[in-house]
Scaffold this motif. Structure first.
Motif, short mmCIF file in Angstrom:
data_model
loop_
_atom_site.label_atom_id
_atom_site.label_comp_id
_atom_site.label_asym_id
_atom_site.label_seq_id
_atom_site.Cartn_x
_atom_site.Cartn_y
_atom_site.Cartn_z
N LEU A 176 38.49 38.82 33.36
CA LEU A 176 37.73 39.56 34.36
C LEU A 176 36.28 39.70 33.95
O LEU A 176 35.37 39.61 34.79
CB LEU A 176 38.34 40.95 34.56
CG LEU A 176 37.62 41.84 35.58
CD1 LEU A 176 37.73 41.28 36.99
CD2 LEU A 176 38.17 43.27 35.54
N LYS A 177 36.03 39.87 32.67
CA LYS A 177 34.66 40.07 32.17
C LYS A 177 33.83 38.79 32.27
O LYS A 177 32.67 38.84 32.69
CB LYS A 177 34.72 40.55 30.73
CG LYS A 177 33.37 40.85 30.12
CD LYS A 177 33.53 41.39 28.70
CE LYS A 177 32.18 41.68 28.06
NZ LYS A 177 32.34 42.20 26.66
N ASN A 178 34.43 37.67 31.90
CA ASN A 178 33.67 36.42 31.80
C ASN A 178 33.76 35.53 33.04
O ASN A 178 32.87 34.73 33.29
CB ASN A 178 34.12 35.63 30.57
CG ASN A 178 33.92 36.39 29.28
OD1 ASN A 178 32.96 37.15 29.15
ND2 ASN A 178 34.82 36.21 28.33
N GLN A 179 34.85 35.68 33.79
CA GLN A 179 35.04 34.86 35.00
C GLN A 179 35.48 35.76 36.16
O GLN A 179 36.58 35.60 36.69
CB GLN A 179 36.10 33.78 34.75
CG GLN A 179 35.74 32.80 33.64
CD GLN A 179 36.93 31.91 33.30
OE1 GLN A 179 37.59 32.09 32.27
NE2 GLN A 179 37.23 30.96 34.16
N PRO A 180 34.62 36.69 36.55
CA PRO A 180 35.05 37.67 37.56
C PRO A 180 35.43 37.05 38.90
O PRO A 180 36.36 37.52 39.55
CB PRO A 180 33.84 38.60 37.68
CG PRO A 180 32.68 37.81 37.18
CD PRO A 180 33.24 36.94 36.10
N GLN A 181 34.75 35.99 39.32
CA GLN A 181 35.08 35.37 40.60
C GLN A 181 36.50 34.81 40.58
O GLN A 181 37.28 35.02 41.51
CB GLN A 181 34.08 34.25 40.92
CG GLN A 181 34.24 33.64 42.31
CD GLN A 181 33.56 34.46 43.39
OE1 GLN A 181 32.38 34.76 43.31
NE2 GLN A 181 34.29 34.81 44.44
N ASP A 182 36.83 34.12 39.50
CA ASP A 182 38.18 33.53 39.39
C ASP A 182 39.24 34.61 39.24
O ASP A 182 40.32 34.53 39.85
CB ASP A 182 38.24 32.58 38.19
CG ASP A 182 37.35 31.36 38.37
OD1 ASP A 182 37.04 31.01 39.53
OD2 ASP A 182 36.95 30.76 37.35
N ALA A 183 38.95 35.61 38.41
CA ALA A 183 39.93 36.68 38.19
C ALA A 183 40.18 37.45 39.48
O ALA A 183 41.34 37.76 39.81
CB ALA A 183 39.44 37.61 37.09
N LEU A 184 39.13 37.75 40.22
CA LEU A 184 39.30 38.51 41.45
C LEU A 184 40.01 37.69 42.53
O LEU A 184 40.75 38.24 43.35
CB LEU A 184 37.94 39.00 41.96
CG LEU A 184 37.34 40.13 41.13
CD1 LEU A 184 35.90 40.39 41.52
CD2 LEU A 184 38.16 41.42 41.26
N LYS A 185 39.81 36.38 42.52
CA LYS A 185 40.57 35.54 43.45
C LYS A 185 42.05 35.63 43.16
O LYS A 185 42.88 35.74 44.08
CB LYS A 185 40.13 34.08 43.38
CG LYS A 185 40.88 33.17 44.36
CD LYS A 185 40.47 31.72 44.22
CE LYS A 185 41.15 30.87 45.30
NZ LYS A 185 42.61 31.02 45.35
N GLU A 186 42.40 35.61 41.88
CA GLU A 186 43.81 35.72 41.50
C GLU A 186 44.38 37.07 41.91
O GLU A 186 45.52 37.18 42.38
CB GLU A 186 43.96 35.50 39.99
CG GLU A 186 45.37 35.25 39.54
CD GLU A 186 45.46 34.67 38.14
OE1 GLU A 186 46.56 34.81 37.54
OE2 GLU A 186 44.47 34.10 37.65
N ILE A 187 43.57 38.11 41.77
CA ILE A 187 44.01 39.45 42.16
C ILE A 187 44.17 39.54 43.66
O ILE A 187 45.15 40.11 44.18
CB ILE A 187 43.02 40.50 41.62
CG1 ILE A 187 43.13 40.58 40.10
CG2 ILE A 187 43.29 41.87 42.25
CD1 ILE A 187 42.01 41.34 39.44
#
Length: 246
Positions: A176-187
């Protein structure tokens, strides 16, 4: 109204940043404040069923919301919270952010030290943790659990006793810290809502620590958590080598 999801761990794992991100999503109604502390409040569960009206008073959903959620990271750690959440909504979705337990413990101590709830140096706090936490028996201690909260395997197994794995999303704090766009897509995929269009990275609770983790303290915590981290790797299929070497 039923609350649909909860960010339930881990403390000092990035839950404040995730809460802030999700507050910006037009399809989500987050609680009026972070950390509702309903399912870890033992006094509310003396009678069964508890007064869920007290819980729902923390939310003010407006159209066009699709989901209602909250973030109380102690839910993952508090023994009775998973069962209570399941009794409230067996279809609840749970989001877990896990952080290197060594760094998490030191961050936790710094937070409590800043709040003046902790007066011992970090080394004394972690080497005397078990004895100090006995003060809270038969309950759990809310402040001095720097090491105990880092035993993620037991906490995840407790969640899975009540919720199917498809209802529990577990991500690394660094993701979430380093790749927020990817992490938030997964969420968002996990929650079955529209993805964020553009994400502005957030830094929350990033105040510099007044001291650094000493080599002695790091070595002690590595010895404590090495087996736990390797077990987590096997359980989740993760590579946590950076947690073991940094």
């Amino acid at each position: 109204m039923l609350v649909n999801f909860a960010i339930c761990g881990t403390q000092k794992g990035g839950t404040t940043a995730l809460d802030a991100y999700l507050r910006e999503h037009p399809q989500i109604c987050m609680a009026n404040k972070k950390e509702v502390h309903f399912f870890d409040n033992d006094g509310l569960f003396v009678n069964s069923p508890p007064d869920y009206g007290q819980y729902h008073a923390n939310f003010t959903p407006n159209d066009p919301y699709k989901l209602v959620g909250e973030a109380t990271p102690i839910y993952m750690y508090w023994d009775d919270a998973p069962k209570r959440i399941w009794q409230y909504n067996p279809d609840m979705k749970l989001i877990i952010l896990l952080r290197n337990p060594i760094e998490r413990a030191f961050s936790h101590w710094n937070m409590e030290h800043t709040r003046q709830k902790e007066h011992l140096p970090f080394w004394e706090a972690i080497t005397n943790e078990k004895a100090r936490c006995r003060q809270a028996l038969p309950s759990q201690h809310r402040v001095y659990t720097y090491i105990d909260r880092g035993y993620y395997l037991e906490q995840l197994r407790r969640l899975w006793r009540f919720f199917p794995k498809r209802n529990v999303l577990i991500l690394k704090n660094e993701y979430l810290k380093n790749q927020p766009q990817d992490a938030l897509k997964e969420i968002c995929d996990f929650l079955a809502i529209d993805n964020f269009v553009n994400v502005t990275p957030r830094q929350t609770h990033s105040t510099p620590y007044p001291s650094t983790l000493s080599a002695q303290e790091r070595a002690y915590l590595l010895a404590v958590f090495e087996h736990e981290i390797k077990g987590l790797e096997r359980m989740l299929g993760w590579d946590c080598n950076d947690w073991l070497t940094t």
